[in-house]
Design a protein around this motif. Sequence first.
Motif, PDB file in Angstrom:
ATOM      1  N   GLN A  78       0.844  -1.192   0.000  1.00  0.00           N
ATOM      2  CA  GLN A  78       0.000   0.000   0.000  1.00  0.00           C
ATOM      3  C   GLN A  78       0.883   1.248   0.000  1.00  0.00           C
ATOM      4  N   LEU A  79       0.681   2.128  -0.975  1.00  0.00           N
ATOM      5  CA  LEU A  79       1.396   3.397  -1.010  1.00  0.00           C
ATOM      6  C   LEU A  79       0.891   4.249   0.144  1.00  0.00           C
ATOM      7  N   ARG A  80       1.826   4.848   0.926  1.00  0.00           N
ATOM      8  CA  ARG A  80       1.431   5.630   2.100  1.00  0.00           C
ATOM      9  C   ARG A  80       2.366   6.805   2.313  1.00  0.00           C
ATOM     10  N   GLN A  81       1.846   7.834   2.994  1.00  0.00           N
ATOM     11  CA  GLN A  81       2.625   9.028   3.293  1.00  0.00           C
ATOM     12  C   GLN A  81       2.036   9.739   4.503  1.00  0.00           C
ATOM     13  N   VAL A  82       2.870   9.944   5.515  1.00  0.00           N
ATOM     14  CA  VAL A  82       2.493  10.743   6.677  1.00  0.00           C
ATOM     15  C   VAL A  82       2.761  12.198   6.325  1.00  0.00           C
ATOM     16  N   PHE A  83       1.816  13.077   6.661  1.00  0.00           N
ATOM     17  CA  PHE A  83       2.041  14.500   6.422  1.00  0.00           C
ATOM     18  C   PHE A  83       1.341  15.321   7.495  1.00  0.00           C
ATOM     19  N   ASN A  84       1.677  16.609   7.522  1.00  0.00           N
ATOM     20  CA  ASN A  84       1.097  17.522   8.503  1.00  0.00           C
ATOM     21  C   ASN A  84       0.704  18.803   7.772  1.00  0.00           C
ATOM     22  N   ASP A 115      15.470  -3.528  -4.782  1.00  0.00           N
ATOM     23  CA  ASP A 115      15.121  -2.700  -5.932  1.00  0.00           C
ATOM     24  C   ASP A 115      14.295  -1.552  -5.361  1.00  0.00           C
ATOM     25  N   MET A 116      14.869  -0.360  -5.309  1.00  0.00           N
ATOM     26  CA  MET A 116      14.204   0.774  -4.652  1.00  0.00           C
ATOM     27  C   MET A 116      12.936   1.209  -5.377  1.00  0.00           C
ATOM     28  N   THR A 117      12.731   0.782  -6.620  1.00  0.00           N
ATOM     29  CA  THR A 117      11.478   1.121  -7.306  1.00  0.00           C
ATOM     30  C   THR A 117      10.304   0.352  -6.709  1.00  0.00           C
ATOM     31  N   LEU A 118      10.585  -0.712  -5.953  1.00  0.00           N
ATOM     32  CA  LEU A 118       9.512  -1.423  -5.259  1.00  0.00           C
ATOM     33  C   LEU A 118       9.024  -0.619  -4.051  1.00  0.00           C
ATOM     34  N   ILE A 119       9.924   0.134  -3.440  1.00  0.00           N
ATOM     35  CA  ILE A 119       9.592   0.939  -2.269  1.00  0.00           C
ATOM     36  C   ILE A 119       9.111   2.322  -2.691  1.00  0.00           C
ATOM     37  N   TYR A 120       9.764   2.875  -3.715  1.00  0.00           N
ATOM     38  CA  TYR A 120       9.416   4.197  -4.248  1.00  0.00           C
ATOM     39  C   TYR A 120       8.991   4.056  -5.714  1.00  0.00           C
ATOM     40  N   PRO A 121       7.774   3.568  -5.973  1.00  0.00           N
ATOM     41  CA  PRO A 121       7.344   3.375  -7.360  1.00  0.00           C
ATOM     42  C   PRO A 121       7.051   4.685  -8.090  1.00  0.00           C
ATOM     43  N   THR A 122       6.975   5.773  -7.337  1.00  0.00           N
ATOM     44  CA  THR A 122       6.740   7.109  -7.886  1.00  0.00           C
ATOM     45  C   THR A 122       7.650   8.067  -7.126  1.00  0.00           C
ATOM     46  N   ASP A 123       7.650   9.315  -7.458  1.00  0.00           N
ATOM     47  CA  ASP A 123       8.502  10.303  -6.803  1.00  0.00           C
ATOM     48  C   ASP A 123       8.214  10.325  -5.302  1.00  0.00           C
ATOM     49  N   PRO A 124       9.177   9.895  -4.459  1.00  0.00           N
ATOM     50  CA  PRO A 124       8.919   9.827  -3.016  1.00  0.00           C
ATOM     51  C   PRO A 124       8.787  11.190  -2.351  1.00  0.00           C
ATOM     52  N   THR A 125       9.215  12.251  -3.041  1.00  0.00           N
ATOM     53  CA  THR A 125       9.165  13.586  -2.431  1.00  0.00           C
ATOM     54  C   THR A 125       7.917  14.375  -2.820  1.00  0.00           C
ATOM     55  N   GLN A 126       7.024  13.755  -3.619  1.00  0.00           N
ATOM     56  CA  GLN A 126       5.813  14.494  -3.989  1.00  0.00           C
ATOM     57  C   GLN A 126       4.942  14.730  -2.761  1.00  0.00           C
ATOM     58  N   LEU A 127       4.306  15.870  -2.742  1.00  0.00           N
ATOM     59  CA  LEU A 127       3.465  16.230  -1.603  1.00  0.00           C
ATOM     60  C   LEU A 127       2.007  15.910  -1.892  1.00  0.00           C
ATOM     61  N   PRO A 128       1.224  15.625  -0.843  1.00  0.00           N
ATOM     62  CA  PRO A 128      -0.208  15.391  -1.041  1.00  0.00           C
ATOM     63  C   PRO A 128      -0.910  16.680  -1.449  1.00  0.00           C
ATOM     64  N   LYS A 129      -2.095  16.538  -2.006  1.00  0.00           N
ATOM     65  CA  LYS A 129      -2.852  17.709  -2.484  1.00  0.00           C
ATOM     66  C   LYS A 129      -3.125  18.711  -1.365  1.00  0.00           C
ATOM     67  N   GLU A 130      -3.194  18.230  -0.128  1.00  0.00           N
ATOM     68  CA  GLU A 130      -3.446  19.114   1.013  1.00  0.00           C
ATOM     69  C   GLU A 130      -2.299  20.114   1.237  1.00  0.00           C
ATOM     70  N   LEU A 131      -1.131  19.814   0.678  1.00  0.00           N
ATOM     71  CA  LEU A 131       0.020  20.704   0.835  1.00  0.00           C
ATOM     72  C   LEU A 131       0.371  21.415  -0.480  1.00  0.00           C
ATOM     73  N   ALA A 132      -0.611  21.545  -1.367  1.00  0.00           N
ATOM     74  CA  ALA A 132      -0.383  22.251  -2.638  1.00  0.00           C
ATOM     75  C   ALA A 132       0.156  23.655  -2.364  1.00  0.00           C
ATOM     76  N   GLY A 133       1.230  24.029  -3.058  1.00  0.00           N
ATOM     77  CA  GLY A 133       1.828  25.342  -2.892  1.00  0.00           C
ATOM     78  C   GLY A 133       2.872  25.428  -1.799  1.00  0.00           C
ATOM     79  N   VAL A 134       3.021  24.364  -0.994  1.00  0.00           N
ATOM     80  CA  VAL A 134       4.012  24.334   0.078  1.00  0.00           C
ATOM     81  C   VAL A 134       5.338  23.824  -0.490  1.00  0.00           C
ATOM     82  N   GLU A 135       6.451  24.379  -0.030  1.00  0.00           N
ATOM     83  CA  GLU A 135       7.760  23.873  -0.410  1.00  0.00           C
ATOM     84  C   GLU A 135       8.305  23.037   0.733  1.00  0.00           C
TER      85      GLU A 135
END
Length: 153
Positions: A94-100, A128-148
């Motif tokens: 399951q792809l997952r990301q903790v954010f604040n 194979d790190m593509t199994l752990i990071y199948p997409t850009d691991p630094t992308q932010l969720p939509k809730e943080l749009a505009g945040v750096e």
Amino acid sequence: MKTIEGYHLIKPEDLTWRLSNLMKIPNADFLERTGSENMGARLWRMPPMSANTLHKHIRAEEFYFVLEGTGKLRVGEETLTVPKHGGVLVGPGQLRQVFNDTAEEVLWLIIGAPEEVELLPGAVNKPDMTLIYPTDPTQLPKELAGVEWPPKG
């Protein structure tokens, strides 16, 4: 995987806080000195308007528990709001990301098992790190749009 013998008492002063490699989130590994190969447990201090990596695991289940504040966890395309002392169990794959996305720091305890031995220091076989990071691991969720995040420099 070998199991530990006896027990290990871990006091707050035994913890070493460091910034995570990719997203620069302060964290402390509870079990690094114990030699446990079966389980990982780490505290994560999520600063305001921050995110951890977007990732998944090969074998490990992870239990996310909020110690302080109100947590946010993206699992796949769904965003979960986790109250203080609430928790979420996420299975491997399951792809997952903790954010604040708040102005207050949030403290998480994240426990994973079995430990991904390929990720331990000194591991002979690297995953194979593509199994752990199948997409850009630094992308932010939509809730943080505009945040750096992570901060530059």
